[in-house]
Write an enzyme that holds these catalytic residues in place. Structure first.
Site, PDB file in Angstrom:
ATOM      1  N   SER A  83       0.793  -1.228   0.000  1.00  0.00           N
ATOM      2  CA  SER A  83       0.000   0.000   0.000  1.00  0.00           C
ATOM      3  C   SER A  83       0.826   1.279   0.000  1.00  0.00           C
ATOM      4  CB  SER A  83      -0.943   0.021   1.212  1.00  0.00           C
ATOM      5  OG  SER A  83      -1.992  -0.889   1.036  1.00  0.00           O
ATOM      6  N   TYR A 209      -3.352  -2.398 -10.209  1.00  0.00           N
ATOM      7  CA  TYR A 209      -3.103  -2.057  -8.806  1.00  0.00           C
ATOM      8  C   TYR A 209      -2.333  -3.182  -8.098  1.00  0.00           C
ATOM      9  CZ  TYR A 209      -4.031  -1.344  -3.848  1.00  0.00           C
ATOM     10  OH  TYR A 209      -3.885  -1.208  -2.493  1.00  0.00           O
TER      11      TYR A 209
END
Length: 338
Positions: A83, A209
């Protein structure tokens, strides 16, 4: 967004400096040694390959805005960025589209809920709220320039490599492991599509992603990436301008408010710096105008933040005078006017 009425007003900067070289070097080593014995927390296991991480690994690195490097422990061990990539993809998108457009599409406010919350999307009528939760990160990744996913991926890899000052490579094992288990992100992307927040194929966005989260970095890389944000967008090691100073300011504001998920308020209260965590055990912290801090320790607290990384950073924030909210009286009370 609020009407701040500051158009045309130049941003002034006042940041101070770090202590001397030897003191910073000693403090970085001390930050590791004083927290090495801590065994609190647990390695992430919801992504199978992350469960294999050695929980004893622990590295700390500080990179000054002049390129000065201070390391301790396992600072060169590579791990997937996870992240933490959100911060840098957000910066790249802001560089492309600007402050207002990205703030409107993705948002800036904390959800107060878990990073992969679906409820947060529904409660806010489809708005992702901020780019540091998965919904906002997916919406941000979808905005990366490129006509096709492979062009977007090339832009992401090149952009994050520029922040790190070296070519970052994809960990295929991590990518495959995450791709096989990212059903929740696929659901979030579909939900965002239904609200008009993603205008590309949502499953392609999730795949993109997943790739960005699978890039390999070290604590040293994170510190250099953080120092680039601390130095107005110029990588202090390569001298390359990666993004503008305005984009750095926006990115650091987002990190201060949202970088450690639902624990972001506690983090800012205790450490007083913008930061971003990743579930592989990485932790990035930025002291504007001074330095970037990168730590790596795989054991996490329940919110997904490295336990020893937080402890080492809290120590460095205090002993190096980094807390952006800390101040001292400039004159004694008797010398002040009545």
């Amino acid at each position: 967004m609020m009407d701040s009425n500051v158009e045309g007003i130049e941003q002034s900067v006042s940041t101070g400096t770090l202590p001397g070289w030897e003191q910073v070097d000693a403090r970085v080593i001390a930050s590791l040694e004083r927290n090495r014995a801590c065994t609190d927390g647990a390695v992430a296991d919801y992504i199978p390959v992350l469960a294999q991480a050695d929980p004893e690994l622990f590295g700390v690195c500080v990179v000054e805005v002049d390129g000065g490097l201070h390391v301790a422990g396992d600072s060169e061990v590579e791990f997937s960025i996870q992240s933490i990539s959100k911060a840098f993809v957000y910066a790249l998108v802001c560089e492309e589209y600007g402050h207002a457009a990205v703030a409107d599409m993705v948002g800036v406010n904390n959800t107060g809920l878990a990073f992969n919350s679906v409820i947060a999307i529904e409660l806010n009528e489809g708005h992702p709220m901020n780019p540091m939760v998965n919904a906002g990160a997916l919406a941000t990744t979808a905005l990366m320039p490129g006509a096709a996913p492979d062009e977007q991926w090339a832009a992401i890899q090149a952009g994050l490599s520029a922040f790190a000052g070296r070519d970052l490579v994809l960990d295929e094992e991590v990518y495959q492991s995450e791709a096989a288990t990212n059903t929740r992100n696929r659901a979030i992307a579909r939900l965002l599509e239904s609200y008009g927040r993603i205008n590309r194929d949502p499953l392609e966005v999730v795949d993109l992603y997943t790739k960005q989260c699978s890039l390999l970095v070290s604590a040293r890389d994170l510190a250099i990436m953080g120092a680039t944000l601390a130095d107005g967008g110029v990588n202090p090691v390569t001298g390359e301008r990666v993004v503008s100073a305005d984009v750095c300011r926006d990115t650091l504001a987002i990190l201060a408010a949202n970088g450690l998920y639902e624990r972001s308020g506690e983090w800012l209260f205790e450490i007083g710096l913008p930061g971003k965590s990743g579930v592989s055990g990485g932790l990035l912290t930025i002291s504007p105008g001074k330095a970037g801090i990168g730590t790596f320790s795989p054991r996490l607290d329940p919110a997904g933040n490295s336990v020893r990384g937080q402890q080492a950073t809290a120590y460095l924030s205090r002993v190096l005078g980094l807390n952006i909210f800390a101040s001292q009286a400039v004159a004694s009370s008797q010398n002040r006017g009545s």
